[in-house]
Each structure stands twice: as structure tokens, then as C-alpha cells.
Design a protein around this motif. Sequence first.
Motif, PDB file in Angstrom:
ATOM      1  N   ARG A  79       0.836  -1.193   0.000  1.00 41.62           N
ATOM      2  CA  ARG A  79       0.000   0.000   0.000  1.00 41.62           C
ATOM      3  C   ARG A  79       0.875   1.250   0.000  1.00 41.62           C
ATOM      4  NH1 ARG A  79      -5.032  -1.289   4.129  1.00 41.62           N
ATOM      5  NH2 ARG A  79      -5.747  -3.171   3.072  1.00 41.62           N
ATOM      6  N   PRO A  80       0.399   2.339  -0.595  1.00 42.42           N
ATOM      7  CA  PRO A  80       1.199   3.570  -0.619  1.00 42.42           C
ATOM      8  C   PRO A  80       1.425   4.112   0.785  1.00 42.42           C
ATOM      9  CG  PRO A  80      -1.055   3.984  -1.356  1.00 42.42           C
ATOM     10  CD  PRO A  80      -0.898   2.503  -1.258  1.00 42.42           C
ATOM     11  N   GLY A  81       2.599   4.758   0.955  1.00 42.63           N
ATOM     12  CA  GLY A  81       2.895   5.355   2.248  1.00 42.63           C
ATOM     13  C   GLY A  81       3.173   4.342   3.339  1.00 42.63           C
ATOM     14  N   GLN A  82       3.506   3.107   2.951  1.00 41.79           N
ATOM     15  CA  GLN A  82       3.806   2.041   3.902  1.00 41.79           C
ATOM     16  C   GLN A  82       2.652   1.773   4.861  1.00 41.79           C
ATOM     17  OE1 GLN A  82       7.295   4.181   5.053  1.00 41.79           O
ATOM     18  NE2 GLN A  82       7.547   4.284   2.861  1.00 41.79           N
ATOM     19  N   GLN A  83       1.437   1.847   4.338  1.00 39.30           N
ATOM     20  CA  GLN A  83       0.278   1.517   5.156  1.00 39.30           C
ATOM     21  C   GLN A  83       0.271   0.020   5.450  1.00 39.30           C
ATOM     22  OE1 GLN A  83      -3.539   3.376   3.878  1.00 39.30           O
ATOM     23  NE2 GLN A  83      -2.327   4.202   2.189  1.00 39.30           N
ATOM     24  N   GLU A  84      -0.325  -0.326   6.587  1.00 33.56           N
ATOM     25  CA  GLU A  84      -0.382  -1.724   6.974  1.00 33.56           C
ATOM     26  C   GLU A  84      -1.313  -2.514   6.052  1.00 33.56           C
ATOM     27  OE1 GLU A  84      -0.137  -2.750  11.382  1.00 33.56           O
ATOM     28  OE2 GLU A  84      -1.136  -0.808  11.406  1.00 33.56           O
ATOM     29  N   ARG A  85      -0.897  -3.718   5.733  1.00 34.37           N
ATOM     30  CA  ARG A  85      -1.768  -4.644   5.010  1.00 34.37           C
ATOM     31  C   ARG A  85      -2.625  -5.393   6.033  1.00 34.37           C
ATOM     32  NH1 ARG A  85       2.225  -7.323   0.409  1.00 34.37           N
ATOM     33  NH2 ARG A  85       3.943  -5.872   0.668  1.00 34.37           N
ATOM     34  N   PRO A  86      -3.673  -6.087   5.594  1.00 33.27           N
ATOM     35  CA  PRO A  86      -4.474  -6.884   6.525  1.00 33.27           C
ATOM     36  C   PRO A  86      -3.650  -8.028   7.126  1.00 33.27           C
ATOM     37  CG  PRO A  86      -5.675  -6.484   4.493  1.00 33.27           C
ATOM     38  CD  PRO A  86      -4.263  -6.049   4.244  1.00 33.27           C
ATOM     39  N   HIS A  87      -3.893  -8.317   8.392  1.00 28.80           N
ATOM     40  CA  HIS A  87      -3.257  -9.449   9.053  1.00 28.80           C
ATOM     41  C   HIS A  87      -4.020 -10.739   8.765  1.00 28.80           C
ATOM     42  CE1 HIS A  87      -1.180  -6.686  12.130  1.00 28.80           C
ATOM     43  NE2 HIS A  87      -0.218  -7.426  11.627  1.00 28.80           N
ATOM     44  N   ASP A  88      -3.308 -11.839   8.814  1.00 29.45           N
ATOM     45  CA  ASP A  88      -3.917 -13.168   8.804  1.00 29.45           C
ATOM     46  C   ASP A  88      -3.146 -14.016   9.805  1.00 29.45           C
ATOM     47  OD1 ASP A  88      -4.920 -15.712   8.377  1.00 29.45           O
ATOM     48  OD2 ASP A  88      -4.947 -15.541   6.199  1.00 29.45           O
ATOM     49  N   TRP A  89      -3.792 -14.329  10.926  1.00 27.27           N
ATOM     50  CA  TRP A  89      -3.129 -15.079  11.987  1.00 27.27           C
ATOM     51  C   TRP A  89      -3.568 -16.547  12.017  1.00 27.27           C
ATOM     52  CZ3 TRP A  89       0.837 -12.460  13.334  1.00 27.27           C
ATOM     53  CH2 TRP A  89       0.791 -11.078  13.499  1.00 27.27           C
ATOM     54  N   SER A  90      -4.203 -17.008  10.966  1.00 25.26           N
ATOM     55  CA  SER A  90      -4.669 -18.396  10.952  1.00 25.26           C
ATOM     56  C   SER A  90      -3.475 -19.348  10.876  1.00 25.26           C
ATOM     57  CB  SER A  90      -5.584 -18.635   9.756  1.00 25.26           C
ATOM     58  OG  SER A  90      -4.854 -18.528   8.537  1.00 25.26           O
ATOM     59  N   PRO A  91      -3.604 -20.549  11.455  1.00 23.90           N
ATOM     60  CA  PRO A  91      -2.510 -21.532  11.368  1.00 23.90           C
ATOM     61  C   PRO A  91      -2.118 -21.837   9.931  1.00 23.90           C
ATOM     62  CG  PRO A  91      -4.073 -22.184  13.048  1.00 23.90           C
ATOM     63  CD  PRO A  91      -4.692 -21.022  12.329  1.00 23.90           C
ATOM     64  N   GLY A  92      -3.110 -21.887   9.045  1.00 21.49           N
ATOM     65  CA  GLY A  92      -2.800 -22.174   7.650  1.00 21.49           C
ATOM     66  C   GLY A  92      -1.950 -21.089   7.022  1.00 21.49           C
ATOM     67  N   TYR A  93      -2.266 -19.838   7.327  1.00 25.48           N
ATOM     68  CA  TYR A  93      -1.462 -18.759   6.752  1.00 25.48           C
ATOM     69  C   TYR A  93      -0.079 -18.736   7.380  1.00 25.48           C
ATOM     70  CZ  TYR A  93       0.314 -14.450   4.965  1.00 25.48           C
ATOM     71  OH  TYR A  93       1.122 -13.554   4.327  1.00 25.48           O
ATOM     72  N   LEU A  94       0.012 -19.029   8.663  1.00 29.19           N
ATOM     73  CA  LEU A  94       1.329 -19.105   9.302  1.00 29.19           C
ATOM     74  C   LEU A  94       2.228 -20.072   8.535  1.00 29.19           C
ATOM     75  CD1 LEU A  94       2.023 -19.616  13.099  1.00 29.19           C
ATOM     76  CD2 LEU A  94       3.277 -20.880  11.376  1.00 29.19           C
ATOM     77  N   ARG A  95       1.700 -21.236   8.206  1.00 35.75           N
ATOM     78  CA  ARG A  95       2.503 -22.235   7.495  1.00 35.75           C
ATOM     79  C   ARG A  95       2.903 -21.716   6.106  1.00 35.75           C
ATOM     80  NH1 ARG A  95       4.820 -26.722  10.073  1.00 35.75           N
ATOM     81  NH2 ARG A  95       3.639 -26.985  11.995  1.00 35.75           N
ATOM     82  N   LYS A  96       1.994 -21.041   5.437  1.00 32.08           N
ATOM     83  CA  LYS A  96       2.304 -20.503   4.113  1.00 32.08           C
ATOM     84  C   LYS A  96       3.391 -19.435   4.222  1.00 32.08           C
ATOM     85  CE  LYS A  96       0.206 -18.413   0.025  1.00 32.08           C
ATOM     86  NZ  LYS A  96      -1.073 -18.059  -0.662  1.00 32.08           N
ATOM     87  N   ALA A  97       3.251 -18.558   5.197  1.00 34.12           N
ATOM     88  CA  ALA A  97       4.231 -17.490   5.383  1.00 34.12           C
ATOM     89  C   ALA A  97       5.589 -18.068   5.749  1.00 34.12           C
ATOM     90  CB  ALA A  97       3.749 -16.530   6.465  1.00 34.12           C
ATOM     91  N   LEU A  98       5.598 -19.072   6.623  1.00 32.86           N
ATOM     92  CA  LEU A  98       6.845 -19.693   7.054  1.00 32.86           C
ATOM     93  C   LEU A  98       7.551 -20.355   5.878  1.00 32.86           C
ATOM     94  CD1 LEU A  98       8.831 -20.566   9.245  1.00 32.86           C
ATOM     95  CD2 LEU A  98       7.266 -22.439   9.829  1.00 32.86           C
ATOM     96  N   GLU A  99       6.795 -21.081   5.070  1.00 33.92           N
ATOM     97  CA  GLU A  99       7.387 -21.735   3.902  1.00 33.92           C
ATOM     98  C   GLU A  99       7.992 -20.704   2.948  1.00 33.92           C
ATOM     99  OE1 GLU A  99       5.971 -24.522   0.097  1.00 33.92           O
ATOM    100  OE2 GLU A  99       4.610 -24.153   1.779  1.00 33.92           O
ATOM    101  N   GLY A 100       7.280 -19.584   2.749  1.00 35.39           N
ATOM    102  CA  GLY A 100       7.791 -18.555   1.861  1.00 35.39           C
ATOM    103  C   GLY A 100       9.065 -17.924   2.384  1.00 35.39           C
ATOM    104  N   SER A 101       9.126 -17.638   3.680  1.00 35.54           N
ATOM    105  CA  SER A 101      10.318 -17.033   4.256  1.00 35.54           C
ATOM    106  C   SER A 101      11.507 -17.982   4.206  1.00 35.54           C
ATOM    107  CB  SER A 101      10.046 -16.595   5.699  1.00 35.54           C
ATOM    108  OG  SER A 101       9.221 -15.456   5.744  1.00 35.54           O
ATOM    109  N   LEU A 102      11.286 -19.247   4.511  1.00 34.28           N
ATOM    110  CA  LEU A 102      12.362 -20.227   4.448  1.00 34.28           C
ATOM    111  C   LEU A 102      12.958 -20.293   3.044  1.00 34.28           C
ATOM    112  CD1 LEU A 102      10.780 -23.091   6.583  1.00 34.28           C
ATOM    113  CD2 LEU A 102      12.811 -21.757   7.209  1.00 34.28           C
ATOM    114  N   LYS A 103      12.098 -20.258   2.047  1.00 32.41           N
ATOM    115  CA  LYS A 103      12.566 -20.337   0.665  1.00 32.41           C
ATOM    116  C   LYS A 103      13.358 -19.087   0.283  1.00 32.41           C
ATOM    117  CE  LYS A 103      10.911 -21.086  -4.064  1.00 32.41           C
ATOM    118  NZ  LYS A 103       9.700 -21.341  -4.912  1.00 32.41           N
ATOM    119  N   ARG A 104      12.814 -17.913   0.621  1.00 34.25           N
ATOM    120  CA  ARG A 104      13.504 -16.671   0.239  1.00 34.25           C
ATOM    121  C   ARG A 104      14.819 -16.504   0.984  1.00 34.25           C
ATOM    122  NH1 ARG A 104       8.037 -15.054   0.217  1.00 34.25           N
ATOM    123  NH2 ARG A 104       8.171 -14.464   2.415  1.00 34.25           N
TER     124      ARG A 104
END
Length: 331
Positions: A93-118
Amino acid sequence: MEYRQIRGTDLTVSTVGFGVWTVGTTWWGIESREAGIDLLRRAFDLGVTFFDTADTYASGEAETILREALGDHRDEIVIGTKFGYDIYNNPERPGQQERPHDWSPGYLRKALEGSLKRLGTDYIDLYQLHNPRLVTIDQDEALWEELERAKSEGLIRAVGTALGPAFDLRQAAEGVTSIVKRRATPQVIYNLFEQGVGAGVVPAAYDSNASILVRVPHASGLLDGTVQADTTFAANDHRNWRVTTNERRKLWLEGGLRKLERLAFLTECGKRTLGQAAIQFALYQPAVASVLPNIYNTEMLEEFATCDRAAPLSEEEYGRVQALYARNFDL
């Protein structure tokens, strides 16, 4: 360089860390990827072992640049990264506005997998919730259970909470709950001018034999000498929000520079810089494991990374600072 253990974990970190957001985004004026990689490598050469990033910084590029710079030294560094903002379904988002959060276990796993890869690694040392609210820390049992499962699988070594985005006294309760209920390491804004959150969290850290991490030790430039009364910020500089109105400019910039005049005694000895004194102030608390100054050129890096060689902050000097703070610097 000095090193401290993050209490409650098996992680040992350099007392001066490197916040990768300054080189992984353009928010601090660094446009060259090569320059950012050079800074990260120079930091490692100077003894910096703690590198803190996040998946939301440039949609993952701040993780990729860390891998490119120091991937060959993975076992010699401690990587902190963050999750929680849904970067996959929400563009920046412009101006470094916050994006929506997703704290679900499923999203945690997706985020973790993405960070590990990058990051090019099979584990993350410190996995931090990125700007969670108190309700998430205190009540989201499914999220915390999933974090424990990821720990048991060896995908992460320790959990933290990076509290923000801006300084807010409500973060003291978030930090205390992180420590007491979740045994998670909070990362907070704490500096000579903004002590409220740290003052609320540090006692809980001592009581629980825990640690905290500190960011913005230089009050976004006021305490490192890079911001003056006539300073203007580039359009993409994240500090623009601090001066978008006359009231904000007066409170932060003009008020901060007046406070700074009262701190001249910290550098009168000629054996430390203002920027080094600001880091020493945060590290005066043994509960602070590492400080993350904003670093965007070689001169700053070398100044901050060698603060342990400067004259240490004395008990008398620390007391004078705290007396001034209690009186609002006589303003």
C-alpha cells in the motif's frame, strides 16, 4: 562487538544488530541492491551476527537480499524475520500503510514456507509476529499452538513479537503478555526520548529471566545527528508522516532538537558520539539483548558497530538522562 544471550532461548546475538529493512526497501534512500549487499557483508565483518527482517518488506525482497549477502554464513548468523501481514493476497500500500493481518494456522505455514525459501534456509532463528495486537497475543490459542508445532519440527528456534508499527504505550501490555504468557521475545521502540513502552516491559523481562530487543534507538534520526531543523525527507522516506502537519513537526522535530540540547554532556568527553551514546543507553539495561539501529551508509554502520569501543555510559550519566526525562527535559 559484544554478544548477549536472548534469555529463555539458546540464541546469542550481537548487541548491535542490523535491521534489513533499510537495505531491503527504498524507505531510507538506498536504491542500489549492490550497496545494500555490501553493507550487510561489512556488518558481518564488523562482528554483527543478528539480522532482522520481515516478509512484508518489499514483499519478501528484504529476505532475499539477506540470503544473497550472507547465505554462505548461515550457521554464523542469527536471523529474525516476521510474519502476519498477508503479502500474498494484498499488494503493498502507498505510504507504507499496513496490510491486513492473517493469523490463521494455515497462513502461518504458508508465510513460514515462503520465508524459508527466500532466506535459503531450513530454519529461522527468531520468528516474530509482526505488529500483533494484544488480543492475538493473549487469546489466539490456535496460532500459538501452531507456532509450538513448528518449533518442535525444527523449523523455528524461538518466537518473538515485533510490536508496532509506531510508538504506542499500549504496546507495554503486549510486551508483558508476550513474555509472561507466551515466553516470546518482544521487540519494542525504546530510546532516550521514547521510554514508555520499554519502561513497562523491562521489569517483566527481569522477573521472568527474559530479554527484549530494541529498535529505533536513535528516534528516527534525532539521536544520531542526521536530522536537523531544516531537514527535508524524500517522498519515499518513511519518516514523512512525522512532519506531515505543523503539529507533528513541532512535537517530533522541533521538540526533539530542543531536548537534544540538554544531552550535550553525553558527548562532551569527546570519547563517544551521540549515536553511540544512544545505543549505550538502550544496552545499559542487561535485559536488552540487541539494539537495531537504522543503518543506511558505511559511516553509520562503523560508528554504531564499534560503540563498545567508545567510553561506556557511566551510572552518573545514565542518572542524569533519567532525571531529565522525568522532567520532560525541562521543556
